[in-house]
Every structure is written in C-alpha cells, then in structure tokens.
Write an enzyme that holds these catalytic residues in place. Structure first.
Site, mmCIF file in Angstrom:
data_model
loop_
_atom_site.group_PDB
_atom_site.id
_atom_site.type_symbol
_atom_site.label_atom_id
_atom_site.label_comp_id
_atom_site.label_asym_id
_atom_site.label_seq_id
_atom_site.Cartn_x
_atom_site.Cartn_y
_atom_site.Cartn_z
ATOM 1 C CG HIS A 143 -16.104 -54.025 -25.529
ATOM 2 N ND1 HIS A 143 -16.584 -54.744 -26.426
ATOM 3 C CD2 HIS A 143 -16.592 -52.666 -25.751
ATOM 4 C CE1 HIS A 143 -17.425 -53.994 -27.133
ATOM 5 N NE2 HIS A 143 -17.419 -52.837 -26.631
ATOM 6 C CG ASP A 154 -23.876 -51.920 -29.445
ATOM 7 O OD1 ASP A 154 -24.009 -51.442 -28.321
ATOM 8 O OD2 ASP A 154 -23.059 -51.484 -30.039
ATOM 9 N N GLY A 206 -20.803 -47.938 -27.816
ATOM 10 C CA GLY A 206 -19.896 -47.428 -26.876
ATOM 11 C C GLY A 206 -18.786 -46.481 -27.471
ATOM 12 C CB SER A 207 -17.458 -43.322 -26.115
ATOM 13 O OG SER A 207 -18.600 -42.437 -26.574
ATOM 14 N N GLY A 208 -15.035 -44.840 -26.960
ATOM 15 C CA GLY A 208 -13.637 -45.616 -26.738
ATOM 16 C C GLY A 208 -13.028 -46.395 -27.921
ATOM 17 C CG HIS A 209 -15.036 -49.083 -29.553
ATOM 18 N ND1 HIS A 209 -14.046 -49.915 -28.982
ATOM 19 C CD2 HIS A 209 -16.156 -49.328 -29.216
ATOM 20 C CE1 HIS A 209 -14.982 -50.515 -28.090
ATOM 21 N NE2 HIS A 209 -16.085 -50.395 -28.385
ATOM 22 C CE LYS A 254 -19.144 -51.762 -32.208
ATOM 23 N NZ LYS A 254 -20.128 -50.670 -32.073
#
Length: 330
Positions: free
Chosen positions: A218, A109, A53-56, A104
């Site tokens: 998250h 995922d 996911g984006s945001g990391h 991960k």
C-alpha cells in the site's frame, strides 16, 4: 491525473463489470462486490475465500477458479472488504465441507474476516482462517500489527486451493495453508510511488534517484531509502534479508513479482540476478514464477518471495489451475 477511468468513485465497479465481460466462467456480483467461480458450490469440496482492497490485481479476484479460490471479495482501493461481503461469499460457495478464509495480515482485513467468520458460523457454516504474514521488511507498519501479508498469499491460495480441489478435508487444507505461510518470506522494493484514483497524486514522496527498500503493497514505508541501486544490488539485498530470517533447508518456490508498473523485460533481468544470488547461497529453486501478481496500482518495483517446499507441496503447486490470473495444466 492520467488514468484510464471514468470517475474515482466507480473504479472498482467498472473493473468488476469488465471482469464479468471477460470471464463468463465467473459469477461476478458487481453490486455486492463478490467474485465466485461459476460452478460453486462444488459438492464435497472445501471452499477457499479471500479478499482485500482493490489495487493489487490480479490478487484476489483474478485467482478465482478451479484449483485456487472459490470466491473473492474486493474492497475499495486499498480498503478492506466488509464482513457482509465475506459472509455472502462463504454462503455462496459452501457445500457443507467448510470454508477456509485466507487473510492477509492487515488490521482491517483481520477484523472484518473475524466478524465474517462469526456471521458465517451463525448460519451453520464451518469456517477456518489462515493469516498470511510473510513480509520480513518490517515488524509493524501503518496498516499492520506484526508482519504484512504479501507475495506468499499467492502460494497459499494456489497450494491450499489444489488440496481443496482434490477433496481433502478442511483440517488438512488449513494445515497445508499454514505450512506454506510458515515456510514463506518476502521482501519488496519500490522505484516509484503509486497513485490512488481518489488522491490523483503519488501516495508518498520518493525523490528522484532514490528507492525504498522493504516497501509495503500500500506504499507503507520500508526499512530504508537509498540512492538508486542496480538490479544485482537489489537482488543481493532482498535475498539476504529473506535468508537472514529463513535459512534455506529445502528447495524453494520463487516468485519474482512486479508491483504494477515494471515491465517484464526488467522483471526477467531481475529474476536472473535473484537466481544468481540464490545459487551463490546454495539454494535450490524448484519452480519460478515471474510477473505482476500482487501489485500496488502503478508502483514501479518488485518483490521476491521464497517458499520452502517438500514433494507434497511441489505436487500441489504443479496441480492444474484455471483462473484469470494463473493457469496451467488444463
């Protein structure tokens, strides 16, 4: 909501367009959400593909380039990429030497990379997978069966990426990646919640004057909440949690990672405390990396990751790397 965005629906696409403009050495497919090193496929070289996911950021797209990942697949914010993205990435970077998926340990995922591996193998691509599950804070979480994958992802991608860059075969690159993961442990702490663009408000409630020990990337719950602690007290707690699970045996790599909103002034101070605690425990630190590498949007806080290393892993860590988020020796 105060964010430097247009609309929540276009956040990932806008970021990818910006990455393409800033890094012409990468091939950024905005529509299909795949970031590939510009010279891929590299003849005779095992390709490393990761994503999430984006945001990391800079994980994972910021780690694409010589010495690290061959390609990365960004999903929507805190949402796994889809199998078609991963299969497309594998096809773009496979030179015939095989592809290693670095995954991960989050349910979405894992499932999607498993499906992508089947799609890639149907196209004649040899695929191996390594699961990163380094977080000692909790056994299961909202997103995970088993331990969460966090800061050790950087160690796996860098060290295995260096082995692949040298031309080592898929079986050896996979073995090195597994060795790094098995010898890595992480623990994180949140001083504030993160805010996703779609929600526009904090993803969980953390009362003023409290912190969350063992937070996930998250915003998943950790072990416990406590009144605010000093940097030294947090370092004591985090390092103890790690060493309780993984007694030191060799020198270690140390990552002091910011969660997105913690300034370097605080991170370097926290790093000093982590080094103090490790010294008191007789743990030798071979290399230290401090900064925002595996983040959680605008969360304030930090995580500590230790990886026990031998001479070979240290050599691969020191090998040249040239990516948007990590570079030395080139």
């Amino acid at each position: 909501m105060r964010m430097l965005i247009n609309v929540p629906e276009s956040v990932v696409a806008d970021a990818l367009r910006g990455m393409a403009a800033a890094h012409p050495e990468l091939a950024v497919d905005v529509e299909n959400r795949v970031v590939v090193r510009g010279d891929a496929p590299v003849s005779g070289k095992v390709a490393l593909v990761s994503g999430g996911g984006s945001g990391h950021e800079p994980l994972h797209g910021g780690f694409v380039g010589p010495g690290m990942l061959s390609a990365a697949c960004p999903g929507e914010v805190f949402t796994s990429p889809v199998p078609d993205q991963m299969a497309r990435a594998a096809a773009a970077v496979d030179s015939g030497a095989g592809v290693l998926f670095v995954v991960k340990n989050y349910t979405g995922d894992v499932l999607n990379f498993d499906m992508a591996a089947e799609l890639a193998e149907d196209e004649g691509i040899q695929v191996a997978k390594v699961l990163v599950d380094d977080d000692v804070a909790v056994t299961d979480s909202l997103y995970t069966a088993g331990r969460r994958g966090t800061g050790a992802t950087l160690f796996v991608e860098k060290i295995a990426g260096a082995a692949a860059e040298e031309g080592q075969p898929l079986e050896r690159v996979e073995s090195i990646a597994r060795q790094v993961n098995e010898n890595s442990r992480s623990f994180g702490v949140a001083l504030s919640a993160c805010t996703t663009p779609a929600k526009g408000s904090p993803t969980f409630d953390l009362p003023e004057g409290e912190l969350e020990l063992g937070i996930g990337i998250h915003g998943e719950p950790g072990r416990e909440r406590r009144p605010m602690m000093t940097s030294g007290e947090i370092a004591d707690f985090a390092v103890h949690a790690i060493l309780e699970d993984m007694p030191p045996r060799d020198p270690v790599l140390l990552l002091v990672n910011g969660m997105g909103a913690t300034p370097l002034l605080e991170l370097y101070g926290f790093n000093a405390e982590v080094h103090r605690v490790l010294g008191e425990r007789g743990v030798s630190v071979a290399r230290t990396l401090v900064g925002n590498y595996v983040t959680s949007l605008d969360m304030a806080g930090a995580s500590v990751t230790l990886c026990r290393i031998d001479e070979e892993l240290l050599r691969l860590w020191d090998a040249p790397v040239k990516t948007p988020g990590l570079r030395w020796g080139m």
